[in-house]
Each structure stands twice: as structure tokens, then as C-alpha cells.
Write an enzyme that holds these catalytic residues in place. Structure first.
Site, PDB file in Angstrom:
ATOM      1  N   ASP A  20       0.855  -1.194   0.000  1.00 39.73           N
ATOM      2  CA  ASP A  20       0.000   0.000   0.000  1.00 39.73           C
ATOM      3  C   ASP A  20       0.889   1.241   0.000  1.00 39.73           C
ATOM      4  O   ASP A  20       2.111   1.149   0.180  1.00 39.73           O
ATOM      5  CB  ASP A  20      -0.905   0.003   1.254  1.00 39.73           C
TER       6      ASP A  20
ATOM      7  N   TYR B 275     -14.307   6.063 -12.715  1.00 38.23           N
ATOM      8  CA  TYR B 275     -14.381   4.813 -11.945  1.00 38.23           C
ATOM      9  C   TYR B 275     -15.076   3.731 -12.771  1.00 38.23           C
ATOM     10  O   TYR B 275     -14.624   2.583 -12.819  1.00 38.23           O
ATOM     11  CB  TYR B 275     -15.151   5.091 -10.654  1.00 38.23           C
TER      12      TYR B 275
ATOM     13  N   ALA C 137     -19.933  -1.112  -0.160  1.00 38.98           N
ATOM     14  CA  ALA C 137     -19.506  -1.827   1.043  1.00 38.98           C
ATOM     15  C   ALA C 137     -18.958  -0.849   2.064  1.00 38.98           C
ATOM     16  O   ALA C 137     -18.477   0.242   1.714  1.00 38.98           O
ATOM     17  CB  ALA C 137     -18.449  -2.872   0.682  1.00 38.98           C
TER      18      ALA C 137
HETATM   19  N1  LIG Z   1     -16.151  -0.100  -0.604  1.00 38.89           N
HETATM   20  C1  LIG Z   1     -16.911  -0.193  -1.690  1.00 38.89           C
HETATM   21  O1  LIG Z   1     -18.093   0.183  -1.678  1.00 38.89           O
HETATM   22  C2  LIG Z   1     -16.341  -0.801  -2.939  1.00 38.89           C
HETATM   23  C3  LIG Z   1     -17.243  -1.357  -3.862  1.00 38.89           C
HETATM   24  C4  LIG Z   1     -16.733  -1.926  -5.028  1.00 38.89           C
HETATM   25  C5  LIG Z   1     -15.385  -1.962  -5.241  1.00 38.89           C
HETATM   26  N2  LIG Z   1     -14.529  -1.402  -4.334  1.00 38.89           N
HETATM   27  C6  LIG Z   1     -13.094  -1.492  -4.619  1.00 38.89           C
HETATM   28  O2  LIG Z   1     -12.478  -2.232  -3.595  1.00 38.89           O
HETATM   29  C7  LIG Z   1     -11.083  -1.916  -3.550  1.00 38.89           C
HETATM   30  C8  LIG Z   1     -10.666  -1.711  -2.119  1.00 38.89           C
HETATM   31  O3  LIG Z   1     -11.318  -0.549  -1.628  1.00 38.89           O
HETATM   32  P1  LIG Z   1     -11.869  -0.415  -0.140  1.00 38.89           P
HETATM   33  O4  LIG Z   1     -13.347  -0.409  -0.232  1.00 38.89           O
HETATM   34  O5  LIG Z   1     -11.189  -1.377   0.763  1.00 38.89           O
HETATM   35  O6  LIG Z   1     -11.466   1.107   0.156  1.00 38.89           O
HETATM   36  P2  LIG Z   1     -10.275   1.704   1.019  1.00 38.89           P
HETATM   37  O7  LIG Z   1     -10.226   3.133   0.644  1.00 38.89           O
HETATM   38  O8  LIG Z   1     -10.461   1.320   2.448  1.00 38.89           O
HETATM   39  O9  LIG Z   1      -8.981   0.930   0.472  1.00 38.89           O
HETATM   40  C9  LIG Z   1      -8.326   1.265  -0.724  1.00 38.89           C
HETATM   41  C10 LIG Z   1      -6.836   1.071  -0.491  1.00 38.89           C
HETATM   42  O10 LIG Z   1      -6.145   1.328  -1.721  1.00 38.89           O
HETATM   43  C11 LIG Z   1      -4.977   2.060  -1.397  1.00 38.89           C
HETATM   44  N3  LIG Z   1      -4.495   2.814  -2.565  1.00 38.89           N
HETATM   45  C12 LIG Z   1      -5.062   3.887  -3.154  1.00 38.89           C
HETATM   46  N4  LIG Z   1      -4.274   4.323  -4.158  1.00 38.89           N
HETATM   47  C13 LIG Z   1      -3.197   3.485  -4.201  1.00 38.89           C
HETATM   48  C14 LIG Z   1      -2.038   3.414  -5.019  1.00 38.89           C
HETATM   49  N5  LIG Z   1      -1.811   4.305  -6.002  1.00 38.89           N
HETATM   50  N6  LIG Z   1      -1.134   2.440  -4.780  1.00 38.89           N
HETATM   51  C15 LIG Z   1      -1.335   1.547  -3.771  1.00 38.89           C
HETATM   52  N7  LIG Z   1      -2.422   1.569  -2.975  1.00 38.89           N
HETATM   53  C16 LIG Z   1      -3.340   2.526  -3.182  1.00 38.89           C
HETATM   54  C17 LIG Z   1      -5.405   2.984  -0.272  1.00 38.89           C
HETATM   55  O11 LIG Z   1      -4.284   3.484   0.443  1.00 38.89           O
HETATM   56  C18 LIG Z   1      -6.280   2.057   0.548  1.00 38.89           C
HETATM   57  O12 LIG Z   1      -5.555   1.355   1.532  1.00 38.89           O
HETATM   58  C19 LIG Z   1     -10.908  -0.704  -4.465  1.00 38.89           C
HETATM   59  O13 LIG Z   1     -10.397  -1.139  -5.707  1.00 38.89           O
HETATM   60  C20 LIG Z   1     -12.336  -0.192  -4.622  1.00 38.89           C
HETATM   61  O14 LIG Z   1     -12.505   0.515  -5.824  1.00 38.89           O
HETATM   62  C21 LIG Z   1     -14.972  -0.845  -3.183  1.00 38.89           C
END
Ligand SMILES: NC(=O)c1ccc[n+]([C@@H]2O[C@H](COP(=O)([O-])OP(=O)(O)OC[C@H]3O[C@@H](n4cnc5c(N)ncnc54)[C@H](O)[C@@H]3O)[C@@H](O)[C@H]2O)c1
Length: 266
Positions: free
Chosen positions: A40, A152, A185
Site C-alpha cells: 500500500d 471509476y 460496502a
Molecule cells: N467499498 C466499496 O463500496 C467498494 C465497492 C466496489 C469496489 N470497491 C473497490 O475495492 C477496492 C478496495 O477498496 P476499499 O473499499 O477497501 O477502500 P479503502 O479506501 O479502504 O482501500 C483502498 C486502499 O487502496 C490504497 N491505494 C489507493 N491508491 C493506491 C495506489 N496508487 N497504490 C497503492 N495503494 C493505493 C489505499 O491506500 C487504501 O488502503 C478498491 O479497488 C475499490 O474501488 C470498493
């Protein structure tokens, strides 16, 4: 998915690993005796999160192509192998403009090119391990584009198309590539929307529900599948409708030349 448990002693890399899904996934994998490396953006908080989970931490910006390869090399050097890569790092757009191209490009860089670079980096190591899995965290927004966030939607739709086009090329190497497409989520990424969801009594997934689908995808995904994860339904493979086939001059359905189809799919 026909789930089997990932073998204890196997090694998993999770990008964006200290975020909501990454933490939940790391917890499930540690319970199963898997060595977990969280990659990360570097911060004291991220390093502490990994330590609290009994996981290793490595700093990575997924938009840096060479850094992805360096991280995989470090994982192999320190833990001997790589069995699964969870390409999960992601950001959402926040702009209220109809089109903010700078933000659009940033989101695509992280959410789509981060996945491409992560795949490029992981493949040689997975081959050296005798096979393994790549699980991409896409989104429902990649299957049903959202007007609130075009960058996105493009990035996640692109990630799903990437998984579907890559997966058949990897089957012969024993590498299974699949995508997880969660609805909303409960993680930091939905912080700007949380109050609206609560006011509308809209159900959101827990991070653990999504992490369970990610573990199942590692253990038993259909190659190239995109699993929808929604509250109340669990993980369900999305059924793509396909496109109308071309017709020949005589009205017959035209077959794609066999030479254009990978041997494993003929
Ligand atoms: N939470 C939701 O509703 C949801 C729904 C569908 C998909 N997603 C996807 O799930 C994945 C995880 O997201 P999450 O919900 O745990 O959110 P989150 O924001 O808690 O986690 C995202 C993580 O990605 C890291 N990150 C961001 N840019 C980065 C980079 N350039 N290099 C390395 N790390 C980087 C952040 O530091 C963070 O730890 C993402 O791809 C998000 O798009 C989330």
C-alpha cells in the site's frame, strides 16, 4: 464457486492491502495460515495496520510499473514464492463536474493500469510457483456504469474486460484470473456517501462479506468470471449476454477463424 481452502504456508500479496477490504481479507487469510504481504501507499498507519494483522508490509504505489515488479521480487526473495495476487488497490472520483479529465485519468491510472502492472509483475512468480490465482477487485460500477463517477466506471469496466481477455491465456499455466464486483460496502471509500445510505436505509456490504468472496475466488473461481457481490445474495457469477454474431453473405453465422482463438479455447 467450488471453494477449497488456500493451503497453509502459501503466500498472498494484497495491493491496497491496508484498506477496508484488504484488512478483512488479510484477517481471513491469516486464520488459514497464509503468509500475507500488504502492499500500500507508505504511512505509519499502514505499517502499523499490517503489524496488527500479523502481516508483512511493503510500500507500493500501484501506478509505478517498475515498483510492482520490485514488490513481487521482494515477496519471492523474503517468502520463497507467490501463490495469489489480490489486485485490490483503488480510488473513486469525487468531482461533481460533468467531466473532470484530470481526475478521470488519475482514477484510471490506479484502478485499471494498477491492475495491468500488478498482473505483469505477478505472472512470472505465479508460474514459478507452479500456478496460482490473480483476483482483481473491480466493482459493480464496471458492470452497471454509474453517472456519478465516469472514470471509476471506465476503470472498473476496463478491469473486468482485462480479466476476461487475460484469463484464457493463463489457463495452461495453471493460473486462474477472476474479478470480484462488489456493490457498496462499508469501507473508507464510501465515507462521502455513508450518511445518504443510512438516511435511505440502503443496505451496504460488510468488508468481511467481500473478503469471503475474494478467498473463494482464490480457491475456486471460474477463469475469467466476474463475481457480483451484493447484500443478501452473496457472490454470484455475472452472466454476460455476448454480442450478435456476424453473418456471411449467404446469411450463415460466421465463425471466427480458429487461428485467432487461443489453443486452450478451441
Ligand atoms: N467499498 C466499496 O463500496 C467498494 C465497492 C466496489 C469496489 N470497491 C473497490 O475495492 C477496492 C478496495 O477498496 P476499499 O473499499 O477497501 O477502500 P479503502 O479506501 O479502504 O482501500 C483502498 C486502499 O487502496 C490504497 N491505494 C489507493 N491508491 C493506491 C495506489 N496508487 N497504490 C497503492 N495503494 C493505493 C489505499 O491506500 C487504501 O488502503 C478498491 O479497488 C475499490 O474501488 C470498493
Amino acid at each position: 464457486m467450488t471453494e477449497t481452502t488456500p493451503a497453509a504456508g502459501s503466500v498472498a500479496l494484497i495491493t491496497g492491502g491496508t484498506g477496508g477490504f484488504g484488512r478483512a481479507l488479510a484477517g481471513l487469510l491469516r486464520e488459514r495460515g497464509v503468509t500475507v504481504v500488504l502492499a500500500d501507499l507508505d504511512s505509519d498507519r499502514a505499517r502499523q495496520t499490517a503489524a496488527d494483522l500479523g502481516a508483512h508490509f511493503v510500500a507500493l504505489d500501484v501506478t509505478d510499473r517498475a515498483a510492482n515488479a520490485a514488490v513481487v521480487a521482494q515477496v519471492e526473495a523474503e517468502h520463497g514464492r507467490l501463490d495469489a495476487a489480490f489486485l485490490n488497490a483503488g480510488i473513486a472520483g469525487k468531482s461533481r463536474d460533468a467531466l473532470d479529465v484530470d481526475e478521470f485519468l488519475k482514477v484510471v491510472e490506479v484502478d485499471l493500469f494498477g491492475v495491468v502492472y500488478g498482473t505483469e509483475a505477478a505472472l512470472p512468480a505465479l508460474r514459478r510457483a507452479g500456478g496460482g490465482s490473480i483476483v482483481v477487485t473491480a466493482s459493480l460500477a464496471g458492470l452497471a456504469p454509474v453517472a456519478t463517477d465516469p472514470g471509476y466506471s471506465v476503470a472498473k469496466g476496463g478491469a473486468i474486460a482485462f480479466v476476461r481477455s487475460m484469463a484464457p491465456r493463463l489457463v495452461d499455466d495453471g493460473i486462474t484470473m477472476s474479478a470480484i464486483c462488489p456493490g457498496f460496502a462499508d469501507t473508507a471509500i464510501i465515507d462521502p456517501l455513508r450518511d445518504e445510505f443510512a438516511a435511505a436505509d440502503f443496505p451496504v456490504l460488510s468488508a468481511e462479506e467481500v473478503a469471503q468472496a475474494m478467498v473463494a475466488a482464490w480457491a475456486g473461481a471460474e477463469p475469467g468470471a466476474a463475481y457480483v457481490v451484493q447484500p443478501g445474495i452473496g457472490a454470484v457469477p455475472y452472466r454476460f449476454k455476448g454480442v450478435p454474431a456476424a453473418k456471411t453473405a449467404s446469411g450463415e453465422t460466421a465463425a471466427v477463424p480458429a487461428s485467432l482463438i487461443p489453443p486452450s479455447l478451441r
